[in-house]
Design a protein around this motif. Structure first.
Motif, PDB file in Angstrom:
ATOM      1  N   LEU A   1       0.639  -1.751  -0.204  1.00 53.56           N
ATOM      2  CA  LEU A   1      -0.288  -0.344   0.083  1.00 53.56           C
ATOM      3  C   LEU A   1       0.963   0.854  -0.348  1.00 53.56           C
ATOM      4  O   LEU A   1       2.186   1.651   0.814  1.00 53.56           O
TER       5      LEU A   1
ATOM      6  N   HIS B   1      -1.847   7.803  -0.414  1.00 49.56           N
ATOM      7  CA  HIS B   1      -2.860   7.218  -1.808  1.00 49.56           C
ATOM      8  C   HIS B   1      -3.445   8.751  -2.244  1.00 49.56           C
ATOM      9  O   HIS B   1      -4.482   8.640  -3.266  1.00 49.56           O
TER      10      HIS B   1
ATOM     11  N   GLU C   1      -7.859   5.637   1.870  1.00 46.28           N
ATOM     12  CA  GLU C   1      -6.998   4.630   3.566  1.00 46.28           C
ATOM     13  C   GLU C   1      -7.795   5.905   4.281  1.00 46.28           C
ATOM     14  O   GLU C   1      -7.503   6.728   3.624  1.00 46.28           O
TER      15      GLU C   1
ATOM     16  N   PHE D   1      -8.522   1.604   5.282  1.00 43.00           N
ATOM     17  CA  PHE D   1      -9.763   1.925   4.817  1.00 43.00           C
ATOM     18  C   PHE D   1     -10.513   2.309   5.862  1.00 43.00           C
ATOM     19  O   PHE D   1     -11.156   1.532   6.350  1.00 43.00           O
TER      20      PHE D   1
ATOM     21  N   PRO E   1      -6.383   1.061  -3.822  1.00 42.85           N
ATOM     22  CA  PRO E   1      -6.860   2.315  -3.241  1.00 42.85           C
ATOM     23  C   PRO E   1      -7.268   3.150  -4.142  1.00 42.85           C
ATOM     24  O   PRO E   1      -6.719   3.031  -4.739  1.00 42.85           O
TER      25      PRO E   1
END
Lengths: 663, 663
Positions: free
Chosen positions: A58, A62, A216, A240, A319
């Motif tokens: 991840l 993001h 997230e 998340f 994501p």
């Protein structure tokens, strides 16, 4: 562009090359970027085909294209593609939230929408009426009964009854129509700041394995270092947030989603020692973004379960860029996202404080939200050009009727107002239906903003149920909400139902308002009153006693006339008894109602006889009579063609009288 | 994306390849397109670097990416780039239009803006006050005096004086600062439906030769086949519409623009035989889109001149996608544009009928426009994240003061209201200043929506100038506008100035409103009245005579007290003389003002003495005195810290009295 018939390989090859050349500068979560030379005429663009972030890897950020030298291009789904949105909604307050969310969505949307609403009975009643009267083109609404879904989630420990509704997100793959392959799932506390089609377009970036798109968490709650003794549920990193979800329903069903989430919930969450769970309660309720306060019994949220599943199967999640769920809680890290992003897409009021949350830029976000709270929903009744979508039959009929009106007609304004279908939001505020009682009476009236200050006095004078229609703009409805919240008298009353009829046109649709209020009365009898009329303190009891005494319930068609009086004085002390009233009449401080301007309207009441009467007596209808009456709830409706001033009540009394002769 | 330091050649090479592979599928005017497989997970994209349409080869369809299988991607200028917008604005009504346009622009914008406003004195006065009180972050406004530019265009034949303002678009390269290289020029009758940065980004598509970006006309007016005997000005095909213009000011200056347009105007237009010009008048005024009606003397518009130049030098123009100027006139062909486009960017009400224009989808466009007419402009006071722009010093002070308030303070609401800077729109409706007269008096009052119905009576009772502050929301301001338009009494009065103070906060800022109305009074004296007070019919004349008689003008510090009375009756016939008034007082139909609730407020007026008085007499101030007074315009202002109810006038009278003792 590529012409329709062209082999795809060519375009694909070109894009592949771009990818090879510049792909290595990109990091996970970036979708498509563009760099532009400051001031120069040319532009340089970096592009990326859908890319799967590596399992478990991840990205720390993001933000998607949120660097200042890089702005996101906007991919869009095909024009006119139908987009599906699901929401869970229960109760009066959440219904108001949903409507604001839908307004923000409709404001920016350019695609037809199908809303899938999982509702309790209250929300369904409100939203069905609303959407039916809203008549927004290219919006379809389906309802799903939350009651039926409850058994599937009620075994999960939950602090509040309301927590069950949150869990229903988990059962959507089974609850929504089997043919539905994709859906955007939204919490009711989000606001759109952009076209939902851009969000839908992110489905294109799902790899073959991915089934859920999520942003997230923008707080350190799941990292477990926010409070002492705080041990959060299992999650990947910050976990998340489930306020905005892209769901591939088809793949979830294929993958045996139901088993998967139930197993994970049981194994990962419910088997943890009870002591370690006590702290979870508040954090879970706050969606991982708020403050942990107090202790309580165990509670597990849908977000906890989604995160536990993702921890087990990281490959399931795509994501999404943070701008699609900017989380506004006290400890939010969202500034990292929005201060860099060129554009905000969705904001999420995921603190229990909602709009009263404190953070640096809350004014900015509040303004965005207020925009749609106050937005005139009538303006969203706009068609989608180039997307053929037949309007609802009522809307089409209406269009035809309006088209037939002549511009020369001197009554044009009246006829237009008569044809107007007003958006109606029934039980705008929380409301407890009165317990069923055979002789109970609901006071029915209508008002606009300028009569709001009558409400407190009315509540003091009438302790029984009321059904009131309010003719307001969207902005005024918010003012009304604050007015009630600020009034101890009004807040204390759960038996007053307020129905907002949204303003449209220049004439007051008095009888349409009366009909809305009357239709929503839940007692066997209604007192058809006016907002300017203050009942005597004993009237509610007296009417119920009279109904019983006169045996109105046993099929007898009769209306009880309530004699009315008026004062021409601004300051006036209300009489407490008939004796006091008579004294005021004799002193000239009171008059029989409208005796100066419209004596025939009340003459048949025979006030002389009333002075002497010790018991109810029969009166005879005469032309122009328009008394205030108590009648069974199922009595004839008012004629909605009367708009503005005059004859609206007279006509109704004529009909009531005619009906009694039919019996 | 490409990292900052990276050689550009690599990215450029990649794009070049894409261009070669698929460029031949594109047609002129297309900027950048994307094709997506219906339902599939991947996407195919066709892309194009800035491309110059061949000279003279104007594409038949300027729709840009408006095919259904092709949606436009969104190129954007760098984050935080300052965008420049120029508008010409004269008079009261156009100022209202500009504000609506600016609201739509601000709603979608994400960049700092610099507005360049060429204004007459009226518009400057209105807009300067508005922007000063609006305090929108990251918006700079510069004013340019239209009066100074007039000589440059006044030699061009024009039917109306107002036509001159339209011509000022031609002189912008010389009028705007020499360092300014690019500007978007807008007509005041456009509404944005998207981010202006997307329009600004089209500057990147200018070739080296191009200097003007324009959208083609969406009517056949310039083709000359719309009406019999109609011979339009020279233009290329349908010609271009000048409601939305991208101007490369730097290149225009270099190319000797001033000479160019003057020469073209002289050679192409002014030398045409006069008979062939007569028909032009209306068509030109209608911007090429409306109906030609009537005949008149010759008139040439900026649009005519731009088109004549482009006919001579087609290489100067970059045709813009039609969605950037969707023209809503009676004979519009705009449907060709918007029914295919995925997105509408700017709509243009270029019919003289404006919002009353008839076309198939006018409801849709009207709704878009109404959105911003009614939009709460306070909500646009939102900062731009990540774009450092120091707020105006007043705004910063205000922020600091607000931050200092304690949440525990029981007077918090009052203090917040005191600090609120309300957006002010002075002379909201057309207004003629009264001719200068030495003893003239302006009636000053303030009101909110619920007192609108007092205005007609007030106009009947007071034939002189008035300055009224109205406390309204943006939506209410529109209702107020319609109210005035619908009233023959109000429409007939040009000497009543209405100043809108926009609502914010929960308490009525009574003294701030009074100060706004007082500051805008233009006569040497003001009558500080209340909206509920109806002056006797002769008061205006009587006051002017008294001012002269008492020699108030000659430096004498005095206030004239106007005795006030009240009735507690809803229905009341107004006395025509002092004798009639005294009779009503004796009959108990009238009382001296507030004698029941607040006798000390008016006691010093000494009503007993007034009964007998034949001439003005001197009264002595006493505590709590708050009479209605006539004072010189430059008297002390009201203390704006009084908000809500109480003491607001008493404090002012204390100060007035104190001032007289100072002299």
């Amino acid at each position: 562009m590529l012409p329709r018939g062209r082999p795809r390989a060519l375009g694909a090859a070109a894009l592949l090359l771009v990818l090879i050349l510049i792909g290595f500068f990109l990091f996970g979560g970036d979708l498509e970027c563009e760099r532009r030379e400051q001031g120069g005429p040319g532009s340089f663009r970096c592009s990326l085909t859908p890319r799967v972030p590596p399992d478990g890897d991840l990205p720390a950020d993001h933000g998607g294209c949120n660097r200042s030298d890089c702005v996101p291009l906007r991919p869009l789904p095909p024009k006119c593609e139908l987009l599906h949105v699901a929401m869970v909604c229960a109760g009066h307050n959440t219904s108001r939230d949903v409507i604001t969310l839908v307004k923000s969505m409709l404001f920016f949307r350019k695609n037809p929408l199908h809303l899938h609403l999982v509702t309790d009975a209250v929300a369904r009643n409100i939203l069905e009426t609303l959407f039916h009267t809203w008549m927004v083109p290219a919006v379809r609404v389906s309802f799903y009964d939350a009651e039926e879904l409850k058994p599937q989630v009620s075994w999960i420990p939950n602090k509040h009854y309301s927590g069950l509704y949150g869990l229903m997100k988990l059962v959507l793959p089974g609850a929504l129509p089997p043919a539905l392959a994709r859906v955007i799932v939204l919490d009711t506390d989000v606001t759109f700041a952009s076209d939902i089609a851009e969000l839908w377009a992110l489905f294109a970036y799902f790899s073959d394995e991915q089934v859920i798109g999520l942003v997230e968490n923008q707080s350190d709650w799941y990292l477990g270092n926010l409070w002492r003794n705080h041990r959060p549920w299992p999650a990947l990193g910050r976990g998340f947030n489930t306020g905005v979800i892209l769901l591939r329903l088809d793949r979830l069903r294929q993958a045996g989603w139901e088993q998967m989430w139930k197993l994970t919930a049981t194994q990962e969450l419910l088997t943890l020692p009870a002591t370690s769970l006590a702290d979870q309660v508040w954090g879970s309720l706050l969606g991982g973004g708020g403050q942990a306060q107090g202790q309580g019994e165990m509670a597990v949220s849908a977000q906890d379960i989604f995160n536990a599943i993702i921890k087990r199967h990281p490959g399931l999640v795509l994501p999404l860029p943070c701008i699609w769920n900017v989380q506004l809680s006290d400890h939010t890290l969202a500034e990292r996202c929005y201060s860099e992003a060129a554009d905000l897409k969705v904001i999420h009021w995921n603190s229990p404080k909602k709009l009263r949350v404190k953070n640096k830029h809350v004014e900015f976000f509040r303004n965005l939200h207020l925009t749609f709270l106050e937005y005139n929903g009538n303006l969203l009744r706009r068609e989608l050009f180039g997307c053929p979508s037949p309007p609802p039959p009522e809307a089409e009929q209406l269009q035809r009727a309006l088209a037939h009106l002549s511009e020369e007609d001197t009554c044009l304004e009246f006829r237009q107002q008569q044809l107007t279908v007003h958006r109606v939001h029934i039980t705008f505020l929380p409301h407890e239906p009165p317990p069923p009682r055979p002789h109970d009476v609901t006071l029915v009236a209508q008002l606009s903003m300028d009569r709001l200050q009558m409400l407190e006095a009315l509540c003091r004078h009438w302790p029984g149920p009321m059904s009131l229609a309010l003719y307001l703009t969207d902005a005024e409805a918010q003012q009304f909400l604050h007015f009630v919240e600020a009034s101890a008298v009004l807040s204390a009353r759960q038996d007053v139902a307020y129905h907002v009829v949204y303003r449209e046109g220049s004439l007051y649709p008095i009888n349409q308002l009366r009909n809305v209020a009357m239709a929503q009365a839940l007692t066997p009898y209604v007192f058809l009153s006016d907002i300017d009329l203050l009942p005597s303190y004993s009237l509610y009891d007296y009417l119920r006693a009279s109904i019983e005494q006169l045996e109105l319930g046993s099929g007898r068609k009769a209306a009880l006339v309530v004699p009315a009086f008026e004062t021409l004085h601004y300051h006036f002390s209300f009489p407490n008894s008939k004796a006091e009233l008579l004294a005021l009449l004799d002193a000239g401080s009171l008059y029989t109602f409208r005796s100066h301007e419209w004596p025939q309207g009340y003459a048949p009441t025979d006030y002389a006889r009333w002075r002497e009467a010790q018991a109810p007596y029969r009166v005879q209808w005469a032309a122009d009579y328009e008394p205030y009456v108590v009648v069974p709830r199922d009595c004839p409706r008012y004629d909605p063609r009367f708009v503005g001033f005059g004859w609206n009540k007279v006509a109704h009394i004529v009909e009531l009288d005619a009906q009694t002769h039919l019996s």
